[in-house]
Scaffold this motif. Structure first.
Motif, short mmCIF file in Angstrom:
data_model
loop_
_atom_site.label_atom_id
_atom_site.label_comp_id
_atom_site.label_asym_id
_atom_site.label_seq_id
_atom_site.Cartn_x
_atom_site.Cartn_y
_atom_site.Cartn_z
N LEU A 117 -6.23 -11.03 -3.09
CA LEU A 117 -5.92 -10.15 -2.03
C LEU A 117 -4.47 -10.02 -1.55
CD1 LEU A 117 -7.25 -7.92 -0.20
CD2 LEU A 117 -7.70 -9.84 1.47
N PHE A 118 -3.79 -11.34 -1.44
CA PHE A 118 -2.52 -11.31 -0.96
C PHE A 118 -1.73 -10.64 -1.95
CE2 PHE A 118 1.52 -13.64 -0.98
CZ PHE A 118 1.79 -13.29 0.07
N TRP A 132 -2.32 -8.62 -4.43
CA TRP A 132 -2.53 -7.15 -4.34
C TRP A 132 -1.83 -6.23 -3.39
CZ3 TRP A 132 -5.29 -3.09 -2.14
CH2 TRP A 132 -5.24 -1.79 -3.05
N LEU A 133 -1.95 -6.76 -2.10
CA LEU A 133 -1.36 -6.15 -0.97
C LEU A 133 0.27 -6.40 -0.97
CD1 LEU A 133 -3.80 -7.15 1.80
CD2 LEU A 133 -3.63 -4.92 0.92
N TYR A 153 1.71 -4.07 -3.30
CA TYR A 153 1.74 -2.53 -3.09
C TYR A 153 3.21 -2.35 -2.12
CZ TYR A 153 0.60 1.43 -0.41
OH TYR A 153 0.31 2.99 -0.21
N VAL A 154 3.36 -3.33 -1.14
CA VAL A 154 4.42 -3.01 -0.34
C VAL A 154 5.61 -3.01 -1.08
CG1 VAL A 154 5.73 -4.25 1.64
CG2 VAL A 154 3.08 -3.93 1.68
N MET A 168 -2.53 3.72 -6.79
CA MET A 168 -1.93 2.52 -6.37
C MET A 168 -0.82 2.35 -7.67
SD MET A 168 -5.09 0.37 -8.25
CE MET A 168 -4.10 -1.05 -8.20
N GLN A 214 0.47 -3.38 -9.40
CA GLN A 214 -0.84 -3.95 -8.58
C GLN A 214 -1.84 -4.51 -9.63
OE1 GLN A 214 -1.00 -0.51 -5.68
NE2 GLN A 214 -1.66 -2.40 -4.70
#
Length: 448
Positions: free
Chosen positions: A276-277, A279-280, A283-284, A336, A340
């Motif tokens: 999860l980390f 992936w986020l 994105y940033v 997206m 990612q």
């Protein structure tokens, strides 16, 4: 009847007494066999090297009322935040500082491992071990970084006469330097200690393979774009932190005997948190050119640049959500970055395979009965204790980029083309022109 003499510690018939077996077993190191004990005597006694954490006195006083378990939790937490802050600072300072830090970390890790070997080796006062170890480190770094300079700074190398000569004969010079060290090692051999000296020769080379090669790959990943450097390293850091947190609060089931404190709860919790980390974070970072553009050297300004038109990998795309999940999330499509998707592979490796680098280091430390490689970082041990998983991750990222991401680089081809002699440039031009005409590409361009 003649008296039957028995060797000490043996029962009737020469069998070893069970109590002596247990006593001897307890006195051996974890996982040590009889042959290991014999090897230790050859190496000059016990190979045990003890290290301890030097926790700052201010932290000792502030946490004096806590149990050792919670004290260790706070010490690790505070130092982890300090290291993350330092990580952000060096990223802000740019690629050149990052490469310098990678070099410093490499040297420190090499020093920590070699020091353990020297503590075993120095008893016989045999010559040149540490000198040759550092010499081989210099040789290997000269080879790898010379290849990198020639590859990424080709125009600069061709422009300067001394660099051009060094580049042309780089591999021969590297081989000559290594051969000199090899001959020095042979000359240093001492009678009755050949086995030990060859053992330490192998120790040095395995250390070079693990440390120098991996740090070289880290720098190669950095040149592909800061994002290929930051995301993998951040995923390993996240997995390390979250596995520790889940294990600390929920851990009940031991994971592996090499690391008794590791638990399945921490391993699984770290995996989902890291995916999860990653992936986020991807994105940033994918929205900023300073992170996604390859790091290139500008020959006009003699500085690094990270400005480019983002590739499709870092442009938002629309993906259809599987029908099974549409009823759950309530969306039919999602926007997206393609990177990612790649980040899921990176974070999965960091969570499932990366920890085996730590297990490998744990086995190494248990072999020499040490808690940490050094006591550089209170609560964490040495630099190698923090980067044991990073080196394994660096290799994976480099292989992943070469297999699924990297394509031909036109700018490098043009740089090499411009350094050729005029007759060679004309030959390539005519060959390329004939090829394009045969395919009908050049004619269509002229008609346009």
């Amino acid at each position: 009847m003649a008296e039957v003499r028995q060797r000490p510690g043996r029962g009737p018939g020469g069998a070893r007494d069970p109590q002596d077996k247990e006593s001897e077993s307890e006195n051996r190191l974890d996982g040590e066999t009889a042959s290991d004990s014999e090897s230790r005597s050859e190496f000059g006694g016990s190979s045990t090297v003890q290290t301890s954490d030097d926790t700052p006195e201010v932290l000792n006083r502030a946490l004096s009322n806590l149990s050792s378990r919670w004290k260790n939790w706070w010490v690790r937490g505070i130092l982890t935040l300090a290291m993350i802050t330092f990580f952000f600072i060096i990223i802000y300072l740019g690629p050149m500082v990052l490469m310098t830090i990678v070099m410093c970390v490499q040297i420190k890790c090499f020093h920590e491992i070699i020091t353990i070997g020297y503590n075993v080796y120095h008893s016989y006062d045999l010559p040149w071990f540490r000198t040759l170890s550092w010499y081989f480190l210099l040789c290997v770094n000269y080879f790898f970084y010379g290849e990198t300079v020639t590859d990424y700074f080709f125009t600069l190398v061709q422009r300067e006469e001394p660099l051009r000569i060094l580049s042309k004969y780089h591999r021969f010079i590297s081989f000559a330097l290594y051969l000199t060290g090899f001959c020095m090692f042979v000359l240093s051999l001492v009678k009755k200690h050949y086995r030990l000296q060859f053992y330490m020769f192998g120790w040095t080379h395995v250390t070079l393979l693990i440390v120098v090669t991996q740090s070289h790959l880290i720098i190669h990943n950095l040149f592909e774009g800061m994002i290929w450097f930051i995301v993998p390293i951040s995923c390993v850091i996240c997995n390390d932190i979250m596995a520790y947190m889940f294990g600390f609060f929920f851990g009940r089931t031991p994971l592996i005997k090499l690391s008794p404190k590791k638990t399945w709860e921490g391993f699984i919790g770290g995996f989902f948190s890291t995916v999860l980390f990653g992936w986020l974070l991807s994105y940033v970072m994918s929205g900023y050119r300073c992170f996604t553009c390859p790091v290139e050297f500008n020959n006009d300004t003699n500085s690094f640049t990270v400005d480019c038109e983002p590739s499709e990998l870092f442009q938002l795309q629309e993906y259809n959500i599987p029908l099974v999940l549409q009823s759950v999330v309530g969306w039919k499509t999602v926007r997206m970055y393609p990177f990612q998707i790649h980040s899921i592979a990176l974070s999965t490796f960091a969570s499932l395979i990366g920890p085996f680098g730590g297990f490998f280091a744990s086995g190494f430390k248990r072999a020499f009965k040490i808690k940490d490689f050094a006591n550089t970082i209170p609560g964490h041990g040495g630099i190698m204790d923090r980067f044991d998983c990073q080196y394994l991750m660096a290799t994976f990222v480099n292989v992943y980029i070469a297999s699924f991401i990297r394509g031909p680089n036109p700018s490098k081809l043009i740089q090499q083309f411009l350094t050729l002699r005029p007759d060679q440039q004309l030959h390539i031009f005519n060959t390329l022109k004939a090829h394009l005409v045969d395919r009908g590409i050049l004619g269509s361009l002229e008609d346009a």
